[in-house]
Write a protein that holds these residues in place. Structure first.
Motif, PDB file in Angstrom:
ATOM      1  N   SER A   1       0.874  -1.183   0.000  1.00 51.58           N
ATOM      2  CA  SER A   1       0.000   0.000   0.000  1.00 51.58           C
ATOM      3  C   SER A   1       0.906   1.227   0.000  1.00 51.58           C
ATOM      4  O   SER A   1       2.122   1.113   0.227  1.00 51.58           O
ATOM      5  N   GLY A   2       0.301   2.383  -0.206  1.00 50.40           N
ATOM      6  CA  GLY A   2       1.083   3.614  -0.122  1.00 50.40           C
ATOM      7  C   GLY A   2       1.675   3.783   1.271  1.00 50.40           C
ATOM      8  O   GLY A   2       2.837   4.163   1.430  1.00 50.40           O
ATOM      9  N   LEU A   3       0.885   3.484   2.289  1.00 49.87           N
ATOM     10  CA  LEU A   3       1.393   3.640   3.655  1.00 49.87           C
ATOM     11  C   LEU A   3       2.473   2.611   3.981  1.00 49.87           C
ATOM     12  O   LEU A   3       3.401   2.899   4.746  1.00 49.87           O
TER      13      LEU A   3
ATOM     14  N   GLU B   1       5.561   4.118   2.670  1.00 50.34           N
ATOM     15  CA  GLU B   1       6.043   5.178   3.565  1.00 50.34           C
ATOM     16  C   GLU B   1       6.720   4.567   4.794  1.00 50.34           C
ATOM     17  O   GLU B   1       7.773   5.027   5.242  1.00 50.34           O
TER      18      GLU B   1
ATOM     19  N   TYR C   1      -1.451  14.324   3.541  1.00 53.66           N
ATOM     20  CA  TYR C   1      -2.472  13.282   3.519  1.00 53.66           C
ATOM     21  C   TYR C   1      -2.680  12.775   4.961  1.00 53.66           C
ATOM     22  O   TYR C   1      -1.703  12.513   5.679  1.00 53.66           O
TER      23      TYR C   1
ATOM     24  N   GLU D   1       4.583  17.025   0.280  1.00 51.19           N
ATOM     25  CA  GLU D   1       3.556  16.689  -0.684  1.00 51.19           C
ATOM     26  C   GLU D   1       3.290  17.988  -1.427  1.00 51.19           C
ATOM     27  O   GLU D   1       3.262  19.040  -0.807  1.00 51.19           O
TER      28      GLU D   1
ATOM     29  N   ASP E   1       5.967  12.943  -1.830  1.00 49.95           N
ATOM     30  CA  ASP E   1       4.811  12.113  -2.169  1.00 49.95           C
ATOM     31  C   ASP E   1       4.187  12.716  -3.434  1.00 49.95           C
ATOM     32  O   ASP E   1       3.624  13.807  -3.399  1.00 49.95           O
TER      33      ASP E   1
ATOM     34  N   THR F   1       1.771  11.425  -5.370  1.00 50.85           N
ATOM     35  CA  THR F   1       0.520  10.727  -5.709  1.00 50.85           C
ATOM     36  C   THR F   1      -0.450  11.609  -6.493  1.00 50.85           C
ATOM     37  O   THR F   1      -1.090  11.146  -7.438  1.00 50.85           O
TER      38      THR F   1
ATOM     39  N   SER G   1       1.118   6.412  -3.629  1.00 51.81           N
ATOM     40  CA  SER G   1       0.073   5.427  -3.466  1.00 51.81           C
ATOM     41  C   SER G   1      -0.343   5.056  -4.891  1.00 51.81           C
ATOM     42  O   SER G   1      -0.952   5.867  -5.590  1.00 51.81           O
TER      43      SER G   1
ATOM     44  N   THR H   1      -2.521   3.129  -5.586  1.00 53.19           N
ATOM     45  CA  THR H   1      -3.975   3.006  -5.461  1.00 53.19           C
ATOM     46  C   THR H   1      -4.717   4.079  -6.250  1.00 53.19           C
ATOM     47  O   THR H   1      -5.840   3.860  -6.687  1.00 53.19           O
ATOM     48  N   LYS H   2      -4.097   5.235  -6.421  1.00 47.11           N
ATOM     49  CA  LYS H   2      -4.789   6.400  -6.972  1.00 47.11           C
ATOM     50  C   LYS H   2      -4.588   6.471  -8.484  1.00 47.11           C
ATOM     51  O   LYS H   2      -4.996   5.570  -9.176  1.00 47.11           O
TER      52      LYS H   2
ATOM     53  N   GLY I   1      -1.900  -0.251  -3.458  1.00 45.01           N
ATOM     54  CA  GLY I   1      -0.467  -0.504  -3.558  1.00 45.01           C
ATOM     55  C   GLY I   1       0.347   0.756  -3.371  1.00 45.01           C
ATOM     56  O   GLY I   1      -0.205   1.862  -3.312  1.00 45.01           O
TER      57      GLY I   1
ATOM     58  N   LEU J   1      -9.288   8.818  -4.532  1.00 47.02           N
ATOM     59  CA  LEU J   1      -9.213   9.729  -5.672  1.00 47.02           C
ATOM     60  C   LEU J   1      -8.463   9.044  -6.797  1.00 47.02           C
ATOM     61  O   LEU J   1      -7.899   7.966  -6.621  1.00 47.02           O
TER      62      LEU J   1
HETATM   63  C1  LIG Z   1      -3.948   7.505  -0.534  1.00 46.87           C
HETATM   64  C2  LIG Z   1      -2.720   8.273  -0.272  1.00 46.87           C
HETATM   65  C3  LIG Z   1      -1.675   7.715   0.484  1.00 46.87           C
HETATM   66  C4  LIG Z   1      -1.773   6.361   1.157  1.00 46.87           C
HETATM   67  O1  LIG Z   1      -1.836   5.325   0.237  1.00 46.87           O
HETATM   68  P1  LIG Z   1      -2.595   3.926   0.505  1.00 46.87           P
HETATM   69  O2  LIG Z   1      -2.392   3.202  -0.777  1.00 46.87           O
HETATM   70  O3  LIG Z   1      -4.031   4.267   0.793  1.00 46.87           O
HETATM   71  O4  LIG Z   1      -1.934   3.289   1.667  1.00 46.87           O
HETATM   72  C5  LIG Z   1      -0.532   8.482   0.665  1.00 46.87           C
HETATM   73  N1  LIG Z   1      -0.420   9.716   0.134  1.00 46.87           N
HETATM   74  C6  LIG Z   1      -1.402  10.279  -0.599  1.00 46.87           C
HETATM   75  C7  LIG Z   1      -1.223  11.642  -1.160  1.00 46.87           C
HETATM   76  C8  LIG Z   1      -2.587   9.572  -0.828  1.00 46.87           C
HETATM   77  O5  LIG Z   1      -3.561  10.154  -1.543  1.00 46.87           O
END
Ligand SMILES: *Cc1c(COP(=O)(O)O)cnc(C)c1O
Length: 402
Positions: free
Chosen positions: A77-79, A82, A103, A147, A189, A191, A211, A213-214, A224, A343
């Protein structure tokens, strides 16, 4: 290769060697372990799927190429990405300077896990003013975490100016440091912008986190994260941590992100075109007190946005007349915009920071950082923008009836 060509091809080259199957799409390698032909060396370089997996490798090569780095290391995940960054490069007692408008999950990770339980010392500053970053940095500062733009207020920081400040603090960060001397690392970051619109490594950052994920995956069907660097010494340490701590990205998620990345360029162009149209339209609406978007000349840092980024992205924040009640009525009326956190997917999303993502922040603290109750955040998707405007019009009309 140029950006959009890399996004389609890097990491996914067909295997045309004798015996290779020539797949034009990366297979999902589900095997947890890989057999050896000879005791002395793993066949094809793979031993065990946590340590290395062909599908994940393909994704890591592509992400490194797109972000302008040499190596990318993917996490669950993004976290998790991190967390890996902190555990790889910091020790208890180290000092970290962070942009205050981060975030929420990142802020929770640093404040509640790494400060409270693990002994990091944190300074949150308003990094829109680089002077505040300089002032907060001391001899024990080992990391600066940024960020840009931030969420949901879309404030920017000047990455190059801050990178120069970090670099001026002495040795140990750049190529060849090998982890000996302990310098200060700049982490960004990326993202919100993706490498389509912003490349922090070119601006002097040592590490970029995402992340996936976005926007990178872009279809709201995978969680991820990734850390990308151009410094081989830093990459080796992250690679060690990836295997040793084990929060790896699965082969299936790696496949999904590889697939999503092929359309990153066209998706980001569509998100941005939609956001630009929506912001212009919103600016003319009587129900709207203000629109925050780095692409608008009314944005206080528009000049920095135009200089630092190659575009303005697809995230828009809107301040409504009528506060929390108006926000609630808008959110309850729209039908195409889904009411959801997160998002960066192809579908449009809408959320109220006061009611959703930032509900855990005390109202007083929200007001202090400028997060008003009538603020609504839009992640503009790639639907036909006329449908989005009709949906918003219905919602805005309803927002003022109450
Ligand atoms: C969603 C997000 C994260 C965390 O990522 P996950 O995949 O949800 O763990 C970190 N930074 C930003 C800017 C995000 O939008």
């Amino acid at each position: 290769m140029r950006f959009d060509t890399k996004a389609v091809h890097v990491g996914e080259e067909p295997n045309l060697a004798p015996g290779g199957s020539g797949d034009v799409v990366m297979p999902i390698h589900l095997a947890s372990t890989f057999a050896r032909a000879r005791l002395s060396e793993p066949t094809g370089g793979y031993e065990y799927s946590r340590s290395g997996n062909p599908t994940r490798d393909g994704l890591e090569r592509r992400l490194a190429a797109l972000e302008g780095g040499s190596e990318a290391i993917c996490f669950a995940s993004g976290l998790a990405a991190e967390t890996a960054t902190v555990l790889t490069f910091l020790r208890p007692g180290d000092h970290v300077v962070l942009f205050q408008d981060l975030y929420g999950g990142t802020r929770r990770l640093f404040s509640r896990v790494f400060a409270k339980r693990w002994g990091l010392r944190l300074s949150y500053v308003d990094a829109r003013d680089p002077g505040q970053v300089a002032e907060a940095m001391g001899p024990d500062t080992r990391m600066v975490w940024l960020e840009s733009p931030t969420n949901p207020l879309l404030g920017l920081c000047d990455i190059r100016v801050i990178a120069d400040m970090v670099e001026a603090r002495g040795p140990g960060t750049g190529a060849g440091s090998g982890g000996g001397a302990r310098g200060c690392l700049l982490v960004v970051d990326n993202t919100f912008m993706t490498p389509v619109f912003q490349r922090p490594l070119e601006l002097g950052a040592h590490l970029v986190v995402h992340s996936t994920t976005k926007y990178l995956n872009g279809h709201s069907d995978s969680v991820g994260g990734v850390v990308i660097t151009g410094d081989h010494g830093l990459a080796e340490r992250l690679r060690f941590h990836q295997n040793a701590a084990g929060a790896v990205l699965s082969p299936f998620d790696s496949f999904l992100v590889l697939r999503g990345l092929k359309t990153l360029g066209v998706r980001m162009a569509a998100h941005q075109a939609g956001a630009a149209r929506v912001t212009r339209w919103l600016e003319g609406r009587p129900e709207v007190r203000g629109v925050i978007y780095p692409g608008l000349e009314s944005h206080p840092q528009h000049e920095l946005a135009a200089r630092q980024m190659h575009g303005f992205g697809g995230m828009v924040s809107v301040e409504l007349e009528g506060g929390l009640g108006a926000a609630r009525r808008l959110l309850e009326t729209v039908r195409i915009f889904a009411l959801a956190e997160s998002l960066g997917g192809v579908e449009s999303l809408m959320e109220s920071p006061a009611l959703m993502t930032h509900a855990s922040v005390a109202p007083e603290a929200r007001r202090r950082i400028g997060l008003s109750d009538g603020l609504v955040r839009l992640s503009v998707g790639i639907e036909d923008v006329e449908d989005l405007l009709e949906d918003l019009e219905r919602g805005l009309r309803a927002s003022q009836v109450g």
